[in-house]
Design a protein around this motif. Structure first.
Motif, short mmCIF file in Angstrom:
data_model
loop_
_atom_site.label_atom_id
_atom_site.label_comp_id
_atom_site.label_asym_id
_atom_site.label_seq_id
_atom_site.Cartn_x
_atom_site.Cartn_y
_atom_site.Cartn_z
N ARG A 291 3.60 3.32 -12.65
CA ARG A 291 2.88 2.88 -11.45
C ARG A 291 2.75 1.35 -11.44
NH1 ARG A 291 -1.01 6.28 -11.85
NH2 ARG A 291 -2.45 4.94 -12.97
N GLU B 229 4.25 -1.18 -8.57
CA GLU B 229 3.30 -1.97 -7.79
C GLU B 229 3.49 -3.47 -8.05
OE1 GLU B 229 -0.38 -0.13 -8.96
OE2 GLU B 229 -0.27 1.33 -7.33
N ALA C 226 0.84 -1.21 0.00
CA ALA C 226 0.00 0.00 0.00
C ALA C 226 0.87 1.26 0.00
CB ALA C 226 -0.94 -0.01 1.20
N ARG C 227 1.96 1.23 0.76
CA ARG C 227 2.88 2.38 0.81
C ARG C 227 3.51 2.65 -0.56
NH1 ARG C 227 8.63 2.21 3.15
NH2 ARG C 227 9.29 4.35 2.81
N GLU D 289 0.97 4.26 -2.78
CA GLU D 289 0.80 5.68 -2.45
C GLU D 289 1.92 6.52 -3.04
OE1 GLU D 289 -0.91 9.10 -1.03
OE2 GLU D 289 -1.78 7.10 -1.16
N ARG E 99 1.43 7.04 -6.85
CA ARG E 99 0.07 7.46 -7.22
C ARG E 99 0.05 8.48 -8.36
NH1 ARG E 99 -0.70 10.19 -2.59
NH2 ARG E 99 -0.61 12.31 -3.30
#
Length: 132
Positions: free
Chosen positions: A119, A123, A105-106, A109, A112
């Motif tokens: 991205r 990820e 999740a970090r 973020e 983003r």
């Protein structure tokens, strides 16, 4: 401006202390050269995006290519950008035993504001390296 994304393999296991040293030097160099980006490290692999003036990005990538802590450097993306996607240079680093979902999740973020391809690269890399 130029943006380059690369992946490399550490020549040896890189400890959290090593990563902190890399980050300190990189932040100083990036500030001096007007570079921004993101460095992801899991102690075995590095995934980094660098962006800024073309000459400065190319010089940084050349320095990285000569760094004995890396091998098998592969440029994943090289593109011209109109504006920075990474306003602050940051570090994603997962300590062994750390919260996996929180870490992913970090990373999400931090990327983003990046283009969809950049991205997805970060990820996906974080998810795959987390599973390894």
């Amino acid at each position: 401006m130029l943006q380059i994304v690369y992946v490399s393999t550490a020549t040896r296991h890189v400890s959290a202390v090593d990563v902190a040293d890399i980050l300190d030097v990189s932040r100083r160099n990036n500030r001096r050269d007007g570079l921004t980006g993101l460095l992801y490290s899991d102690c075995n692999r590095f995934l980094q995006v660098l962006e800024g003036p073309k000459e400065a990005v190319e010089a940084a990538v050349a320095r990285i290519g000569e760094d004995s802590r890396h091998r098998a450097i592969v440029i994943l993306s090289r593109r011209t950008i109109e504006q920075r996607e990474f306003g602050d240079w940051d570090m994603a680093h997962r300590q062994p035993g750390a919260d996996s979902a929180g870490f992913i999740a970090r990373v999400g973020e931090m990327v983003r504001s990046a283009s969809p391809n950049v991205r997805a690269t970060f990820e996906g890399f974080a998810s795959v390296r987390n599973a390894a």
